[in-house]
Motif scaffolding. Structure first.
Motif, PDB file in Angstrom:
ATOM      1  N   SER A  30      39.519  44.050  66.974  1.00 43.89           N
ATOM      2  CA  SER A  30      39.142  44.668  65.705  1.00 43.89           C
ATOM      3  C   SER A  30      37.680  44.345  65.416  1.00 43.89           C
ATOM      4  CB  SER A  30      40.051  44.182  64.558  1.00 43.89           C
ATOM      5  OG  SER A  30      39.841  42.805  64.296  1.00 43.89           O
ATOM      6  N   TYR A  31      37.149  44.977  64.391  1.00 43.42           N
ATOM      7  CA  TYR A  31      35.743  44.807  64.023  1.00 43.42           C
ATOM      8  C   TYR A  31      35.426  43.328  63.805  1.00 43.42           C
ATOM      9  CZ  TYR A  31      31.447  45.663  61.283  1.00 43.42           C
ATOM     10  OH  TYR A  31      30.163  45.676  60.801  1.00 43.42           O
ATOM     11  N   GLY A  32      34.335  42.871  64.366  1.00 39.59           N
ATOM     12  CA  GLY A  32      34.016  41.453  64.355  1.00 39.59           C
ATOM     13  C   GLY A  32      33.852  40.851  62.982  1.00 39.59           C
ATOM     14  N   ALA A  33      33.444  41.637  61.996  1.00 39.71           N
ATOM     15  CA  ALA A  33      33.225  41.124  60.647  1.00 39.71           C
ATOM     16  C   ALA A  33      34.484  41.184  59.789  1.00 39.71           C
ATOM     17  CB  ALA A  33      32.096  41.888  59.967  1.00 39.71           C
ATOM     18  N   GLY A  34      35.556  41.755  60.303  1.00 40.75           N
ATOM     19  CA  GLY A  34      36.801  41.773  59.565  1.00 40.75           C
ATOM     20  C   GLY A  34      37.238  43.162  59.128  1.00 40.75           C
ATOM     21  N   ARG A  35      38.390  43.184  58.446  1.00 30.62           N
ATOM     22  CA  ARG A  35      38.981  44.421  57.947  1.00 30.62           C
ATOM     23  C   ARG A  35      39.345  44.230  56.482  1.00 30.62           C
ATOM     24  NH1 ARG A  35      43.785  45.214  62.175  1.00 30.62           N
ATOM     25  NH2 ARG A  35      43.754  42.933  62.149  1.00 30.62           N
TER      26      ARG A  35
ATOM     27  N   ASP B 214      42.535  34.371  50.303  1.00 28.43           N
ATOM     28  CA  ASP B 214      42.046  34.431  48.930  1.00 28.43           C
ATOM     29  C   ASP B 214      42.107  35.872  48.424  1.00 28.43           C
ATOM     30  OD1 ASP B 214      41.520  31.728  48.854  1.00 28.43           O
ATOM     31  OD2 ASP B 214      39.386  31.936  49.315  1.00 28.43           O
ATOM     32  N   VAL B 215      42.379  36.001  47.138  1.00 28.55           N
ATOM     33  CA  VAL B 215      42.436  37.310  46.486  1.00 28.55           C
ATOM     34  C   VAL B 215      41.297  37.374  45.478  1.00 28.55           C
ATOM     35  CG1 VAL B 215      43.821  38.908  45.114  1.00 28.55           C
ATOM     36  CG2 VAL B 215      44.936  37.403  46.789  1.00 28.55           C
ATOM     37  N   TRP B 216      40.519  38.445  45.563  1.00 29.33           N
ATOM     38  CA  TRP B 216      39.310  38.590  44.756  1.00 29.33           C
ATOM     39  C   TRP B 216      39.455  39.743  43.779  1.00 29.33           C
ATOM     40  CZ3 TRP B 216      35.400  35.040  45.541  1.00 29.33           C
ATOM     41  CH2 TRP B 216      35.508  34.261  46.695  1.00 29.33           C
ATOM     42  N   TRP B 217      38.633  39.673  42.727  1.00 29.45           N
ATOM     43  CA  TRP B 217      38.514  40.777  41.775  1.00 29.45           C
ATOM     44  C   TRP B 217      37.090  41.301  41.847  1.00 29.45           C
ATOM     45  CZ3 TRP B 217      41.897  43.538  38.966  1.00 29.45           C
ATOM     46  CH2 TRP B 217      41.395  44.376  37.974  1.00 29.45           C
ATOM     47  N   LEU B 218      36.952  42.587  42.167  1.00 30.40           N
ATOM     48  CA  LEU B 218      35.645  43.234  42.174  1.00 30.40           C
ATOM     49  C   LEU B 218      35.391  43.818  40.792  1.00 30.40           C
ATOM     50  CD1 LEU B 218      35.293  45.226  45.530  1.00 30.40           C
ATOM     51  CD2 LEU B 218      34.113  43.145  44.853  1.00 30.40           C
ATOM     52  N   HIS B 219      34.281  43.474  40.187  1.00 33.76           N
ATOM     53  CA  HIS B 219      33.981  43.953  38.839  1.00 33.76           C
ATOM     54  C   HIS B 219      33.468  45.398  38.838  1.00 33.76           C
ATOM     55  CE1 HIS B 219      34.545  40.167  36.617  1.00 33.76           C
ATOM     56  NE2 HIS B 219      34.156  39.587  37.734  1.00 33.76           N
ATOM     57  N   GLN B 220      32.975  45.875  39.985  1.00 37.65           N
ATOM     58  CA  GLN B 220      32.419  47.217  40.037  1.00 37.65           C
ATOM     59  C   GLN B 220      33.522  48.279  40.066  1.00 37.65           C
ATOM     60  OE1 GLN B 220      30.906  44.602  41.321  1.00 37.65           O
ATOM     61  NE2 GLN B 220      29.050  44.871  40.107  1.00 37.65           N
ATOM     62  N   TYR B 221      33.118  49.523  39.848  1.00 41.05           N
ATOM     63  CA  TYR B 221      34.014  50.693  39.920  1.00 41.05           C
ATOM     64  C   TYR B 221      35.177  50.593  38.935  1.00 41.05           C
ATOM     65  CZ  TYR B 221      31.720  50.349  44.480  1.00 41.05           C
ATOM     66  OH  TYR B 221      30.811  50.164  45.487  1.00 41.05           O
ATOM     67  N   GLY B 222      35.002  49.875  37.827  1.00 46.35           N
ATOM     68  CA  GLY B 222      36.086  49.710  36.881  1.00 46.35           C
ATOM     69  C   GLY B 222      36.963  48.511  37.166  1.00 46.35           C
ATOM     70  N   GLY B 223      36.685  47.795  38.253  1.00 50.22           N
ATOM     71  CA  GLY B 223      37.436  46.587  38.581  1.00 50.22           C
ATOM     72  C   GLY B 223      38.613  46.859  39.493  1.00 50.22           C
ATOM     73  N   GLY B 224      38.962  45.873  40.319  1.00 49.07           N
ATOM     74  CA  GLY B 224      40.108  46.032  41.204  1.00 49.07           C
ATOM     75  C   GLY B 224      40.273  44.844  42.128  1.00 49.07           C
ATOM     76  N   ILE B 225      41.467  44.718  42.707  1.00 49.08           N
ATOM     77  CA  ILE B 225      41.779  43.645  43.642  1.00 49.08           C
ATOM     78  C   ILE B 225      41.151  43.949  44.997  1.00 49.08           C
ATOM     79  CG2 ILE B 225      43.666  42.586  44.946  1.00 49.08           C
ATOM     80  CD1 ILE B 225      45.360  42.790  42.428  1.00 49.08           C
ATOM     81  N   PHE B 226      40.567  42.925  45.574  1.00 41.23           N
ATOM     82  CA  PHE B 226      39.907  43.055  46.871  1.00 41.23           C
ATOM     83  C   PHE B 226      40.446  41.966  47.782  1.00 41.23           C
ATOM     84  CE2 PHE B 226      35.949  42.081  49.475  1.00 41.23           C
ATOM     85  CZ  PHE B 226      36.111  43.171  50.328  1.00 41.23           C
ATOM     86  N   LEU B 227      40.998  42.379  48.933  1.00 41.75           N
ATOM     87  CA  LEU B 227      41.586  41.434  49.879  1.00 41.75           C
ATOM     88  C   LEU B 227      41.088  41.744  51.291  1.00 41.75           C
ATOM     89  CD1 LEU B 227      43.507  39.077  50.324  1.00 41.75           C
ATOM     90  CD2 LEU B 227      45.381  40.716  50.510  1.00 41.75           C
ATOM     91  N   PRO B 228      39.997  41.099  51.707  1.00 38.40           N
ATOM     92  CA  PRO B 228      39.514  41.265  53.077  1.00 38.40           C
ATOM     93  C   PRO B 228      40.253  40.329  54.032  1.00 38.40           C
ATOM     94  CG  PRO B 228      37.982  39.893  51.856  1.00 38.40           C
ATOM     95  CD  PRO B 228      39.106  40.264  50.902  1.00 38.40           C
TER      96      PRO B 228
ATOM     97  N   ALA C 287      45.747  47.507  57.295  1.00 40.90           N
ATOM     98  CA  ALA C 287      44.409  46.909  57.377  1.00 40.90           C
ATOM     99  C   ALA C 287      43.464  47.908  58.049  1.00 40.90           C
ATOM    100  CB  ALA C 287      44.467  45.609  58.181  1.00 40.90           C
ATOM    101  N   TYR C 288      42.296  48.100  57.457  1.00 43.54           N
ATOM    102  CA  TYR C 288      41.391  49.125  57.972  1.00 43.54           C
ATOM    103  C   TYR C 288      39.962  48.595  58.033  1.00 43.54           C
ATOM    104  CZ  TYR C 288      40.166  49.844  53.036  1.00 43.54           C
ATOM    105  OH  TYR C 288      39.747  49.657  51.744  1.00 43.54           O
TER     106      TYR C 288
END
Length: 209
Positions: free
Chosen positions: A145-150, A121-135, A175-176
């Motif tokens: 890797s970190y158990g909660a994801g990257r 899924d591809v998300w849009w974050l409304h904060q910081y002026g908005g932007g694409i968020f892909l976890p 991926a970070y």
């Protein structure tokens, strides 16, 4: 009259951190040699994490000396994906500590290559002026890797690799780990079910081998 806004040193250093991250990704986009660009990105991140006042690393974290660990660069993990439409759903609200509430809106979905299977899924974050968020939470979570994801993309913070129209450049070598992997000071939005796959993505940042 003129209103003078006084910024604290911590705010100024945050501005500088974001500037340097944006410049880091701009250099990646400008380099046609993707593996070389990735190596330079790693060097830049190591320097930021080692030296910058906004580093998420604790003062005694050995990663300041060793640098952040990654899997070797894999060209097969870079590809263009079409942003596919999705059924609208209610926005998600995430409590992010000092940052307050983060509002996430689902805007699309991308299919992964057949060798990996699944979609994200591809998300849009409304904060910081908005932007694409892909976890991303893949089969290495908790076992490599970190158990909660990257994070693959968080463009409000500068991490954009390119794209146009309905296509997005994805490179899973970039991926970070989110800042909360290093320091409890941060509370990070983590990968929801639509961003979880079973395949092991042995590319990008990893835990210590």
């Amino acid at each position: 009259f003129v209103t003078v806004v006084t910024m604290q040193p911590s705010q100024l250093s945050l501005v500088d951190w974001r500037r340097q991250v944006n410049e880091m990704y701009a250099a990646v986009r400008d380099d046609p040699d993707h593996e070389r660009a990735h190596a330079r990105w790693r060097q830049a991140r190591d320097r930021l994490f080692r030296e910058h006042p906004q580093t998420p690393l604790m003062a005694d974290d050995p990663l300041r000396e060793t640098g952040l660990p990654y899997w070797p660069y894999d060209p097969a993990m870079r590809f263009e994906a079409v942003l596919l439409p999705v059924e609208p759903e209610e926005d998600r609200v995430f409590q992010a500590g000092d940052d307050g509430e983060l509002l996430m809106k689902l805007i699309g979905r991308v299919e992964l290559p057949e060798t990996l299977g699944g979609s994200l899924d591809v998300w849009w974050l409304h904060q910081y002026g908005g932007g694409i968020f892909l976890p991303l939470r893949d089969g290495t979570a908790g076992d490599g890797s970190y158990g909660a994801g990257r994070y693959v993309l968080d463009t409000a913070k500068g991490s954009w690799l390119g794209g146009a129209d309905d296509r997005i450049v994805l490179d899973l070598n970039f991926a970070y780990h989110p800042s909360c992997r290093y320091n409890p000071r941060w509370i990070c939005p983590l990968a929801p079910p639509g961003n979880t796959i079973t395949a092991r993505i042995e590319a990008g940042e990893r835990l210590q081998p």
